[in-house]
Write a protein that holds these residues in place. Structure first.
Motif, PDB file in Angstrom:
ATOM      1  N   GLU A   1      49.707  35.717  42.373  1.00 34.02           N
ATOM      2  CA  GLU A   1      49.845  36.489  43.613  1.00 34.02           C
ATOM      3  C   GLU A   1      51.125  37.320  43.595  1.00 34.02           C
ATOM      4  OE1 GLU A   1      47.608  33.285  46.582  1.00 34.02           O
ATOM      5  OE2 GLU A   1      49.791  33.284  46.416  1.00 34.02           O
ATOM      6  N   GLU A   2      52.214  36.730  43.101  1.00 28.15           N
ATOM      7  CA  GLU A   2      53.489  37.448  43.037  1.00 28.15           C
ATOM      8  C   GLU A   2      53.407  38.617  42.062  1.00 28.15           C
ATOM      9  OE1 GLU A   2      56.249  34.443  41.957  1.00 28.15           O
ATOM     10  OE2 GLU A   2      56.140  33.400  43.892  1.00 28.15           O
ATOM     11  N   ALA A   3      52.693  38.411  40.963  1.00 30.06           N
ATOM     12  CA  ALA A   3      52.540  39.493  39.978  1.00 30.06           C
ATOM     13  C   ALA A   3      51.785  40.672  40.590  1.00 30.06           C
ATOM     14  CB  ALA A   3      51.801  38.971  38.748  1.00 30.06           C
ATOM     15  N   ALA A   4      50.759  40.369  41.373  1.00 25.44           N
ATOM     16  CA  ALA A   4      49.993  41.437  42.022  1.00 25.44           C
ATOM     17  C   ALA A   4      50.856  42.193  43.021  1.00 25.44           C
ATOM     18  CB  ALA A   4      48.772  40.838  42.717  1.00 25.44           C
ATOM     19  N   ARG A   5      51.716  41.485  43.724  1.00 27.40           N
ATOM     20  CA  ARG A   5      52.589  42.147  44.702  1.00 27.40           C
ATOM     21  C   ARG A   5      53.597  43.063  44.004  1.00 27.40           C
ATOM     22  NH1 ARG A   5      52.658  36.787  46.890  1.00 27.40           N
ATOM     23  NH2 ARG A   5      51.258  36.633  48.704  1.00 27.40           N
ATOM     24  N   THR A   6      54.098  42.617  42.871  1.00 23.62           N
ATOM     25  CA  THR A   6      55.066  43.461  42.138  1.00 23.62           C
ATOM     26  C   THR A   6      54.414  44.740  41.631  1.00 23.62           C
ATOM     27  OG1 THR A   6      54.600  42.303  40.049  1.00 23.62           O
ATOM     28  CG2 THR A   6      56.409  41.458  41.408  1.00 23.62           C
ATOM     29  N   LEU A   7      53.092  44.720  41.494  1.00 26.52           N
ATOM     30  CA  LEU A   7      52.355  45.906  41.050  1.00 26.52           C
ATOM     31  C   LEU A   7      51.942  46.795  42.228  1.00 26.52           C
ATOM     32  CD1 LEU A   7      50.095  44.289  38.288  1.00 26.52           C
ATOM     33  CD2 LEU A   7      52.107  45.743  37.964  1.00 26.52           C
ATOM     34  N   GLY A   8      52.381  46.408  43.427  1.00 26.04           N
ATOM     35  CA  GLY A   8      52.148  47.251  44.595  1.00 26.04           C
ATOM     36  C   GLY A   8      51.008  46.830  45.496  1.00 26.04           C
ATOM     37  N   ALA A   9      50.376  45.711  45.199  1.00 22.53           N
ATOM     38  CA  ALA A   9      49.263  45.249  46.043  1.00 22.53           C
ATOM     39  C   ALA A   9      49.791  44.689  47.352  1.00 22.53           C
ATOM     40  CB  ALA A   9      48.448  44.190  45.308  1.00 22.53           C
ATOM     41  N   SER A  10      49.113  45.006  48.437  1.00 20.28           N
ATOM     42  CA  SER A  10      49.509  44.468  49.740  1.00 20.28           C
ATOM     43  C   SER A  10      49.104  43.003  49.840  1.00 20.28           C
ATOM     44  CB  SER A  10      48.828  45.253  50.859  1.00 20.28           C
ATOM     45  OG  SER A  10      47.415  45.093  50.784  1.00 20.28           O
ATOM     46  N   ASN A  11      49.676  42.304  50.816  1.00 23.38           N
ATOM     47  CA  ASN A  11      49.356  40.885  50.994  1.00 23.38           C
ATOM     48  C   ASN A  11      47.863  40.683  51.259  1.00 23.38           C
ATOM     49  OD1 ASN A  11      52.000  40.021  50.666  1.00 23.38           O
ATOM     50  ND2 ASN A  11      52.482  40.239  52.835  1.00 23.38           N
ATOM     51  N   LEU A  12      47.287  41.611  52.016  1.00 26.64           N
ATOM     52  CA  LEU A  12      45.864  41.501  52.329  1.00 26.64           C
ATOM     53  C   LEU A  12      45.014  41.683  51.069  1.00 26.64           C
ATOM     54  CD1 LEU A  12      44.118  41.037  54.847  1.00 26.64           C
ATOM     55  CD2 LEU A  12      43.860  43.514  55.036  1.00 26.64           C
ATOM     56  N   ARG A  13      45.412  42.651  50.240  1.00 29.65           N
ATOM     57  CA  ARG A  13      44.656  42.887  49.004  1.00 29.65           C
ATOM     58  C   ARG A  13      44.816  41.716  48.039  1.00 29.65           C
ATOM     59  NH1 ARG A  13      44.881  48.306  45.157  1.00 29.65           N
ATOM     60  NH2 ARG A  13      43.154  47.672  43.786  1.00 29.65           N
ATOM     61  N   VAL A  14      46.004  41.148  47.987  1.00 28.15           N
ATOM     62  CA  VAL A  14      46.241  39.981  47.138  1.00 28.15           C
ATOM     63  C   VAL A  14      45.345  38.825  47.565  1.00 28.15           C
ATOM     64  CG1 VAL A  14      47.921  38.192  46.541  1.00 28.15           C
ATOM     65  CG2 VAL A  14      48.601  40.596  46.530  1.00 28.15           C
ATOM     66  N   PHE A  15      45.220  38.651  48.865  1.00 29.78           N
ATOM     67  CA  PHE A  15      44.406  37.550  49.372  1.00 29.78           C
ATOM     68  C   PHE A  15      42.942  37.721  48.988  1.00 29.78           C
ATOM     69  CE2 PHE A  15      41.622  35.891  52.727  1.00 29.78           C
ATOM     70  CZ  PHE A  15      41.937  34.544  52.646  1.00 29.78           C
ATOM     71  N   PHE A  16      42.417  38.936  49.191  1.00 28.82           N
ATOM     72  CA  PHE A  16      40.983  39.155  48.966  1.00 28.82           C
ATOM     73  C   PHE A  16      40.619  39.343  47.493  1.00 28.82           C
ATOM     74  CE2 PHE A  16      40.938  40.238  53.536  1.00 28.82           C
ATOM     75  CZ  PHE A  16      39.859  39.469  53.925  1.00 28.82           C
ATOM     76  N   THR A  17      41.553  39.728  46.655  1.00 28.83           N
ATOM     77  CA  THR A  17      41.234  39.971  45.249  1.00 28.83           C
ATOM     78  C   THR A  17      41.686  38.846  44.316  1.00 28.83           C
ATOM     79  OG1 THR A  17      43.307  41.205  44.940  1.00 28.83           O
ATOM     80  CG2 THR A  17      41.348  42.464  45.554  1.00 28.83           C
ATOM     81  N   ILE A  18      42.625  38.033  44.768  1.00 30.81           N
ATOM     82  CA  ILE A  18      43.131  36.962  43.900  1.00 30.81           C
ATOM     83  C   ILE A  18      42.961  35.583  44.533  1.00 30.81           C
ATOM     84  CG2 ILE A  18      45.185  36.004  42.786  1.00 30.81           C
ATOM     85  CD1 ILE A  18      46.170  38.846  42.393  1.00 30.81           C
ATOM     86  N   THR A  19      43.577  35.394  45.701  1.00 31.39           N
ATOM     87  CA  THR A  19      43.588  34.066  46.312  1.00 31.39           C
ATOM     88  C   THR A  19      42.188  33.574  46.658  1.00 31.39           C
ATOM     89  OG1 THR A  19      45.726  34.631  47.306  1.00 31.39           O
ATOM     90  CG2 THR A  19      44.631  32.655  48.114  1.00 31.39           C
ATOM     91  N   LEU A  20      41.459  34.387  47.407  1.00 29.68           N
ATOM     92  CA  LEU A  20      40.132  33.965  47.867  1.00 29.68           C
ATOM     93  C   LEU A  20      39.143  33.750  46.716  1.00 29.68           C
ATOM     94  CD1 LEU A  20      38.594  33.259  50.430  1.00 29.68           C
ATOM     95  CD2 LEU A  20      37.892  35.646  50.612  1.00 29.68           C
ATOM     96  N   PRO A  21      39.061  34.678  45.737  1.00 27.84           N
ATOM     97  CA  PRO A  21      38.138  34.431  44.615  1.00 27.84           C
ATOM     98  C   PRO A  21      38.465  33.164  43.830  1.00 27.84           C
ATOM     99  CG  PRO A  21      38.736  36.746  44.691  1.00 27.84           C
ATOM    100  CD  PRO A  21      39.630  36.047  45.665  1.00 27.84           C
ATOM    101  N   LEU A  22      39.748  32.876  43.620  1.00 30.68           N
ATOM    102  CA  LEU A  22      40.135  31.690  42.868  1.00 30.68           C
ATOM    103  C   LEU A  22      39.902  30.404  43.672  1.00 30.68           C
ATOM    104  CD1 LEU A  22      43.436  32.904  41.146  1.00 30.68           C
ATOM    105  CD2 LEU A  22      41.179  32.580  40.112  1.00 30.68           C
ATOM    106  N   ALA A  23      39.923  30.533  44.989  1.00 30.34           N
ATOM    107  CA  ALA A  23      39.703  29.368  45.849  1.00 30.34           C
ATOM    108  C   ALA A  23      38.243  29.252  46.287  1.00 30.34           C
ATOM    109  CB  ALA A  23      40.606  29.454  47.082  1.00 30.34           C
ATOM    110  N   LEU A  24      37.385  30.079  45.699  1.00 30.35           N
ATOM    111  CA  LEU A  24      35.988  30.155  46.138  1.00 30.35           C
ATOM    112  C   LEU A  24      35.238  28.820  46.095  1.00 30.35           C
ATOM    113  CD1 LEU A  24      34.047  32.194  47.289  1.00 30.35           C
ATOM    114  CD2 LEU A  24      33.272  32.734  44.975  1.00 30.35           C
TER     115      LEU A  24
END
Length: 233
Positions: free
Chosen positions: A127-150
């Motif tokens: 999640e931190e890596a995605a944020r450093t690349l400019g992803a917003s918290n909402l985008r991080v949640f829907f593209t990384i956190t939620l899919p991995l926690a599916l």
């Protein structure tokens, strides 16, 4: 033996009502549980243990107590129930709404716990890596956190559905046992058990209850394996 397959209109009504309540409960509970589960998994704040304890109270409280507390809040004289009754003419207690609300309150802690544990297992470095690349918290949640926690999300949804199917104590004290209106499958089984000579009817409903619960658990396991397989492929 043939009597096990001769369902009456009232029995079908209880089965259909249970499925309807369970589905609505699962759909409403899931997004709320995802939000609360993420918040508890990722945030640290004073009094967190107290908040978690309150959220998990329905797991340890006698179901009849949960139903009584809901009746105090959502009854015609309750804080919320009085507002809806006087403003919109809607009676929540002893109605279909009450059956859904009871199911939500009882299943919510289970769903939240499942989703929270899944989110906690997600590597925060991703999640931190995605944020450093400019992803917003909402985008991080829907593209990384939620899919991995599916897997946990799917389990939570099925668990909410299955738990709602078996809800009894809170429902009978808050929604009542009104045939065709609030009489779900567990309440119908209870009612038939009280009547002498209704062993066949009771067994028919018990068989349906077991089958529906088993199918829910099999579906949860199947979907979890599919998600895990797709991630490792």
């Amino acid at each position: 033996m043939s009597e096990l397959f001769k369902y009456t209109a009232s029995e079908w009504s209880a089965i259909q009502l249970s499925l309807y309540v369970a589905l609505i409960c699962a759909v409403i509970t899931l997004p709320l549980a995802i939000a609360v589960g993420w918040f508890l998994a990722r945030k640290r704040f004073f009094g967190k243990s107290v908040v978690e304890g309150i959220l998990h109270l329905p797991l340890v409280l006698p179901p009849i107590t949960t139903g009584y507390l809901l009746l105090l809040v959502f009854g015609n004289r309750g804080v919320i129930g009085k507002f809806f009754y006087e403003t919109f003419g809607i009676q929540i207690a002893f109605s279909f709404y009450a059956a859904v609300i009871a199911a939500i309150f009882v299943s919510f802690p289970l769903v939240t716990r499942s989703i929270r544990l899944s989110i906690e297992l997600v590597d925060q470095k991703l999640e931190e890596a995605a944020r450093t690349l400019g992803a917003s918290n909402l985008r991080v949640f829907f593209t990384i956190t939620l899919p991995l926690a599916l897997p946990g999300v799917i389990s939570g949804f099925i668990l909410s559905f299955a738990r709602s199917l078996g809800e009894f104590g809170a429902t009978i004290s808050f929604a009542g046992n009104i045939e065709g209106k609030t009489q779900t499958l567990p309440l119908a089984i209870f009612s038939e058990m009280q009547v002498p000579g209704q062993e066949a009817s009771t067994m028919r409903l018990v068989v349906v209850s077991v089958i529906l619960s088993l199918l829910a658990m099999i579906a949860a396991e199947f979907l979890n394996r599919r998600v895990i397989k797709s991630k490792t492929a």
